[in-house]
Design a protein around this motif. Structure first.
Motif, mmCIF file in Angstrom:
data_model
loop_
_atom_site.group_PDB
_atom_site.id
_atom_site.type_symbol
_atom_site.label_atom_id
_atom_site.label_comp_id
_atom_site.label_asym_id
_atom_site.label_seq_id
_atom_site.Cartn_x
_atom_site.Cartn_y
_atom_site.Cartn_z
ATOM 1 N N MET A 1 0.841 -1.201 0.000
ATOM 2 C CA MET A 1 0.000 0.000 0.000
ATOM 3 C C MET A 1 0.878 1.254 0.000
ATOM 4 N N HIS A 2 0.664 2.090 -1.007
ATOM 5 C CA HIS A 2 1.438 3.318 -1.094
ATOM 6 C C HIS A 2 0.569 4.519 -0.779
ATOM 7 N N ASN A 3 1.192 5.552 -0.300
ATOM 8 C CA ASN A 3 0.456 6.795 -0.071
ATOM 9 C C ASN A 3 0.481 7.651 -1.321
ATOM 10 N N VAL A 4 -0.637 8.261 -1.591
ATOM 11 C CA VAL A 4 -0.734 9.120 -2.771
ATOM 12 C C VAL A 4 -0.844 10.572 -2.318
ATOM 13 N N ALA A 5 -0.084 11.431 -2.956
ATOM 14 C CA ALA A 5 -0.139 12.853 -2.587
ATOM 15 C C ALA A 5 -0.253 13.699 -3.841
ATOM 16 N N SER A 6 -0.946 14.816 -3.716
ATOM 17 C CA SER A 6 -1.051 15.763 -4.826
ATOM 18 C C SER A 6 -0.157 16.955 -4.507
ATOM 19 N N ILE A 7 0.663 17.326 -5.451
ATOM 20 C CA ILE A 7 1.606 18.428 -5.194
ATOM 21 C C ILE A 7 1.368 19.568 -6.172
ATOM 22 N N GLU A 8 1.222 20.754 -5.627
ATOM 23 C CA GLU A 8 1.060 21.950 -6.465
ATOM 24 C C GLU A 8 2.439 22.346 -6.978
ATOM 25 N N ILE A 9 2.595 22.482 -8.255
ATOM 26 C CA ILE A 9 3.898 22.946 -8.765
ATOM 27 C C ILE A 9 3.795 24.408 -9.197
ATOM 28 N N GLU A 10 2.754 24.715 -9.978
ATOM 29 C CA GLU A 10 2.518 26.104 -10.404
ATOM 30 C C GLU A 10 3.776 26.746 -10.983
ATOM 31 N N GLN A 11 4.444 26.008 -11.846
ATOM 32 C CA GLN A 11 5.654 26.567 -12.442
ATOM 33 C C GLN A 11 5.399 26.891 -13.906
ATOM 34 N N ASP A 12 5.542 28.143 -14.251
ATOM 35 C CA ASP A 12 5.334 28.554 -15.629
ATOM 36 C C ASP A 12 6.673 28.552 -16.356
ATOM 37 N N ILE A 13 6.782 27.701 -17.372
ATOM 38 C CA ILE A 13 8.058 27.534 -18.084
ATOM 39 C C ILE A 13 8.421 28.828 -18.833
ATOM 40 N N CYS B 113 2.428 28.659 -20.019
ATOM 41 C CA CYS B 113 2.826 27.266 -20.196
ATOM 42 C C CYS B 113 3.184 26.777 -18.803
ATOM 43 N N ASN B 114 2.172 26.284 -18.129
ATOM 44 C CA ASN B 114 2.242 26.107 -16.686
ATOM 45 C C ASN B 114 2.141 24.635 -16.278
ATOM 46 N N ILE B 115 3.017 24.212 -15.369
ATOM 47 C CA ILE B 115 2.832 22.893 -14.756
ATOM 48 C C ILE B 115 2.029 23.147 -13.491
ATOM 49 N N LYS B 116 0.806 22.651 -13.448
ATOM 50 C CA LYS B 116 -0.073 22.945 -12.305
ATOM 51 C C LYS B 116 0.199 22.021 -11.123
ATOM 52 N N ILE B 118 1.053 17.719 -9.724
ATOM 53 C CA ILE B 118 1.332 16.312 -10.024
ATOM 54 C C ILE B 118 0.777 15.464 -8.878
ATOM 55 N N ILE B 120 1.546 11.992 -6.901
ATOM 56 C CA ILE B 120 2.647 11.034 -6.744
ATOM 57 C C ILE B 120 2.291 9.933 -5.742
ATOM 58 N N LYS B 122 4.088 7.540 -2.716
ATOM 59 C CA LYS B 122 5.271 7.429 -1.858
ATOM 60 C C LYS B 122 5.241 6.098 -1.133
#
Lengths: 217, 127
Positions: A1-13, B113-116, B118, B120, B122
């Motif tokens: 059983m693995h834990n699932v997490a959602s991560i905000e990145i909000e990175q604009d290339i 052009c945004n990565i909102k 992910i 994952i 663990k």
């Protein structure tokens, strides 16, 4: 059983590139160098324009010549005895702020007053990438077809001045240079547009005057 | 290839974030791409598929949301979407206000052009 997490990145290339462009601009300003990003399609006359400007302008000019693979453009500028840094992108269709940052140590910024950055021949991809230059010049030629501006509005929207080149060939290729000027003005009403022929010299002084004006601003 | 450099930056940023968060697998990635960027979402997806092969990102679901264009008119103050005309290139409409037809318009939205986010997985120990 693995834990699932959602991560905000909000990175604009694109914004990440803008941040690097800002750093480049700071470097130009510190050194008192006026930087111009010159964009245009393959064969629009970018290198020929630079050769002409090197001959006609009083300023100390340096050039970064972007190309996908070859060194042809850099060699042509080199023959004019001005400092030039050839920049091969390898596979990319545009220069970006990161590439410019890496090229700058090879450019003698202390010895020049204007740096022309000749972008890779392309009217599409460079639109997304700010390099940190003070002015972006778009050069198009009548031989590309007089619908070139309306087909590539984004590059004109983000430009500071535009050149319609090879106007001496307009009749021969059945192109309407005035339509091209009008289209550019529709897309970007405040942009100065110069009709130019590097062959006859038409418009060259006007281009030099525009750069002087921008430089004083 | 424009999409390749963008896809490369995106995959790198995602793998970097996943690593920092001790991920053993990435299940989903959500992107936002503005309509006005010179990026084709299908090509972007294809390039990412090539680049993520053999990584913990390999099997993740990729969701690309297109961000519509919004403009502001300098003349009448109109703020909102542009009108698309089938007879012209859709990008050309960034030049004209749909209300007053003025061409002095500013682009407010559509160039991202945004990565909102992910999602994952663990290990229990690292959770």
């Amino acid at each position: 059983m693995h834990n699932v997490a959602s991560i905000e990145i909000e990175q604009d290339i694109i914004q990440a590139n803008d941040k690097l462009a800002y750093d480049n601009r700071t470097k130009f300003d510190e050194k008192g160098v006026f930087a111009v990003d010159l964009v245009g399609a393959v064969g629009s006359g970018k290198t020929s324009l630079l050769e002409k400007l090197i001959d006609e302008m009083d300023d100390d000019i340096g050039v970064i010549a972007g190309d996908i693979l070859s060194k042809f453009d850099a060699k042509r500028i080199e023959d004019k005895n001005v400092p030039v840094k050839g920049l091969n992108t390898g596979k990319e269709c545009h220069l970006d702020a990161h590439l410019i940052e890496h090229a700058l140590p090879d450019v003698p910024l202390d010895d020049i007053s204007i740096l022309f950055i000749e972008n890779v021949g392309n009217l599409i991809c460079p639109a997304d990438f700010n390099l940190g230059a003070h002015v972006r010049t778009v050069i198009i030629s009548v031989t590309e077809g007089d619908d070139t501006a309306e087909k590539h509005p984004m590059i004109f929207k983000g430009a500071d001045m535009a050149i319609v080149n090879k106007v001496d060939l307009a009749d021969a290729v059945g192109a309407d240079a005035d339509k091209m000027v009008k289209d550019i003005k529709t897309i970007n009403p405040d942009i100065p547009v110069v009709k130019c022929s590097l062959k006859t010299g038409e418009g060259v002084q006007e281009i030099i005057d525009l750069y002087k004006k921008f430089q004083e601003q | 290839m424009h999409e390749l450099s963008m896809a490369n930056s995106m995959v790198e940023a995602i793998l970097d974030t996943a690593k920092k968060n001790d991920a053993i697998k990435i299940n989903e990635a959500v992107f936002e791409v503005g309509e006005l960027t010179m990026l084709n979402p299908e090509q972007l997806r294809f390039m990412m598929d090539v680049l993520r092969e053999g990584t913990i990102f390999e099997d993740a679901k990729i969701i690309i949301n297109m961000i519509p264009t919004k403009i502001e008119c300098e003349s009448c103050g109109f703020t909102g979407s542009i009108e698309t005309d089938e007879n012209t290139d859709h990008l050309m409409t960034v030049a004209t206000c749909p209300e007053c037809k003025n061409t002095r318009v500013h682009i407010l939205q559509g160039q991202e052009c945004n990565i909102k986010t992910i999602k994952i997985e663990k290990d229990d120990e690292n959770a």
